[in-house]
Design a protein around this motif. Structure first.
Motif, short mmCIF file in Angstrom:
data_model
loop_
_atom_site.label_atom_id
_atom_site.label_comp_id
_atom_site.label_asym_id
_atom_site.label_seq_id
_atom_site.Cartn_x
_atom_site.Cartn_y
_atom_site.Cartn_z
N ALA A 60 22.94 53.64 6.75
CA ALA A 60 22.23 53.31 5.50
C ALA A 60 20.87 52.68 5.76
O ALA A 60 19.95 52.81 4.94
N LEU A 61 20.74 52.02 6.90
CA LEU A 61 19.47 51.35 7.22
C LEU A 61 18.50 52.25 7.99
O LEU A 61 17.39 51.83 8.31
N SER A 62 18.92 53.48 8.28
CA SER A 62 18.11 54.34 9.15
C SER A 62 16.70 54.60 8.60
O SER A 62 15.75 54.77 9.36
N GLY A 63 16.56 54.63 7.27
CA GLY A 63 15.25 54.90 6.69
C GLY A 63 14.50 53.67 6.23
O GLY A 63 13.40 53.79 5.65
N ALA A 64 15.06 52.48 6.45
CA ALA A 64 14.41 51.25 5.97
C ALA A 64 13.19 50.91 6.82
O ALA A 64 13.22 51.01 8.05
N ALA A 65 12.12 50.50 6.16
CA ALA A 65 10.89 50.14 6.87
C ALA A 65 11.04 48.78 7.55
O ALA A 65 11.54 47.83 6.94
N VAL A 66 10.61 48.69 8.79
CA VAL A 66 10.69 47.44 9.54
C VAL A 66 9.47 46.58 9.24
O VAL A 66 8.32 47.05 9.34
N VAL A 67 9.69 45.34 8.84
CA VAL A 67 8.62 44.41 8.53
C VAL A 67 8.17 43.66 9.77
O VAL A 67 6.99 43.37 9.96
N GLY A 68 9.11 43.33 10.64
CA GLY A 68 8.79 42.59 11.86
C GLY A 68 9.95 41.74 12.30
O GLY A 68 11.06 41.86 11.78
N GLU A 69 9.71 40.89 13.26
CA GLU A 69 10.74 40.00 13.79
C GLU A 69 10.68 38.66 13.06
O GLU A 69 9.61 38.12 12.83
N ARG A 70 11.82 38.12 12.70
CA ARG A 70 11.91 36.83 12.04
C ARG A 70 13.03 36.02 12.70
O ARG A 70 13.73 36.51 13.59
N ARG A 71 13.23 34.80 12.24
CA ARG A 71 14.31 33.96 12.74
C ARG A 71 15.09 33.37 11.55
O ARG A 71 14.50 33.02 10.52
N ALA A 72 16.40 33.29 11.71
CA ALA A 72 17.26 32.68 10.70
C ALA A 72 18.41 31.99 11.42
O ALA A 72 19.04 32.58 12.31
N GLU A 73 18.66 30.74 11.07
CA GLU A 73 19.74 29.97 11.68
C GLU A 73 19.70 30.00 13.20
O GLU A 73 20.71 30.08 13.89
N GLY A 74 18.47 29.98 13.74
CA GLY A 74 18.29 29.92 15.19
C GLY A 74 18.37 31.26 15.89
O GLY A 74 18.26 31.32 17.12
N GLU A 75 18.54 32.37 15.15
CA GLU A 75 18.66 33.69 15.75
C GLU A 75 17.48 34.56 15.35
O GLU A 75 17.01 34.52 14.20
N SER A 76 17.01 35.38 16.31
CA SER A 76 15.97 36.37 16.01
C SER A 76 16.61 37.59 15.37
O SER A 76 17.71 38.00 15.75
N TYR A 77 15.92 38.18 14.39
CA TYR A 77 16.45 39.38 13.75
C TYR A 77 15.30 40.28 13.33
O TYR A 77 14.15 39.85 13.24
N THR A 78 15.64 41.54 13.08
CA THR A 78 14.67 42.52 12.60
C THR A 78 14.66 42.51 11.08
O THR A 78 15.68 42.79 10.44
N ARG A 79 13.52 42.18 10.50
CA ARG A 79 13.38 42.14 9.05
C ARG A 79 13.06 43.54 8.53
O ARG A 79 12.20 44.24 9.10
N VAL A 80 13.74 43.97 7.48
CA VAL A 80 13.51 45.30 6.92
C VAL A 80 13.31 45.21 5.41
O VAL A 80 13.75 44.24 4.77
N GLU A 81 12.66 46.23 4.88
CA GLU A 81 12.49 46.35 3.43
C GLU A 81 13.60 47.26 2.91
O GLU A 81 13.62 48.46 3.22
N THR A 82 14.52 46.71 2.16
CA THR A 82 15.63 47.50 1.65
C THR A 82 16.20 46.82 0.42
O THR A 82 16.05 45.60 0.24
N ASP A 83 16.81 47.63 -0.44
CA ASP A 83 17.49 47.07 -1.60
C ASP A 83 19.01 47.11 -1.41
O ASP A 83 19.76 47.04 -2.39
N MET A 84 19.45 47.21 -0.16
CA MET A 84 20.89 47.28 0.12
C MET A 84 21.57 45.96 -0.24
O MET A 84 21.10 44.88 0.13
N VAL A 85 22.68 46.07 -0.95
CA VAL A 85 23.49 44.90 -1.32
C VAL A 85 24.88 45.08 -0.71
O VAL A 85 25.45 46.18 -0.76
N VAL A 86 25.41 44.02 -0.14
CA VAL A 86 26.75 44.05 0.43
C VAL A 86 27.60 42.96 -0.21
O VAL A 86 27.08 41.99 -0.76
#
Length: 235
Positions: free
Chosen positions: A191-217
């Motif tokens: 589901a995330l294969s087509g999401a645009a990557v915004v860049g690298e961010r950090r949350a709760e001490g972890e690095s993650y890939t930020r994406v533009e998506t309207d996915m809700v879980v």
């Protein structure tokens, strides 16, 4: 240090299993307990005066009577009797956790004590021994489901390890989910294969890939001290 002083009331040779907690503003405050645990020696005395701790005991491993000694192999009901006898004349801050074999009482505790910061209830078999390093009991925590917007992910896009989520009110802190189950991770990755990557961010001490998506879980949001968010499905 306040628990150490309280421990001087115990008979020499006693080994208990329990947890240090702090009661603050009519509820258990796990953040205050963590703050005290991480405090310097200089701050420890002041914090002990402001936020005194209690030691909540739920089992006894070693009995001070040499005729009993190591009691981990004995049934839980027998260890519980030993525990209550050992603490009968010991004043707080050391005290035994409440226990019952009445299901209705246990359900009442589960339903009414959440506001006091109680995570849930623990169920033990009456005849179970104490097995070091192995869980011989079941913890029933309070939890609620909630919808969360996916902000990003950790690990490879095709099979993310964790999702970074916006849960609840808009503008709240980004939260990192528990590790995704393999099948769900594959579906999320697709589901995330087509999401645009915004860049690298950090949350709760972890690095993650930020994406533009309207996915809700949908997440199972634990109400315990760790507040773990378990992703159960995609909306």
């Amino acid at each position: 240090m306040d628990l150490a002083v309280g421990g001087m009331e115990l008979r020499p040779g006693t080994v208990l299993d329990g947890e240090a907690v702090i009661w603050r503003d009519s509820r258990l405050d796990f953040a205050a307990a963590q703050s005290r645990a991480a405090s310097s020696v200089t701050r420890a005395r002041a914090l002990a005066a402001r936020h005194p701790a209690s030691y909540i005991c739920w089992d006894v491993l070693q009995h001070p009577d040499p005729a009993i000694g190591d009691c981990r192999s004995r049934p839980y009901t027998e260890r519980r009797t030993f525990l209550l006898e050992l603490l009968a004349h010991v004043e707080p801050p050391i005290q035994a956790v409440p226990a019952t074999d009445d299901r209705e009482v246990a359900l009442h505790w589960y339903e009414t004590l959440q506001e006091q910061g109680i995570e849930g209830i623990v169920a033990k078999r009456a005849g179970a021994s104490y097995r070091a390093g192995r869980r011989g009991w079941v913890k029933v925590r309070h939890a609620d489901t909630a919808d969360a917007l996916v902000l990003g992910f950790t690990g490879p896009r095709q099979r993310p390890r964790h999702l970074v989520l916006a849960v609840g009110d808009e503008g709240g802190p980004a939260r990192v989910s528990a590790r995704l189950e393999p099948v769900l991770a594959a579906r999320v990755g697709e589901a995330l294969s087509g999401a645009a990557v915004v860049g690298e961010r950090r949350a709760e001490g972890e690095s993650y890939t930020r994406v533009e998506t309207d996915m809700v879980v949908e997440v199972l949001a634990g109400s315990g001290r760790h507040g773990t968010f378990i992703v159960t499905r995609m909306r």
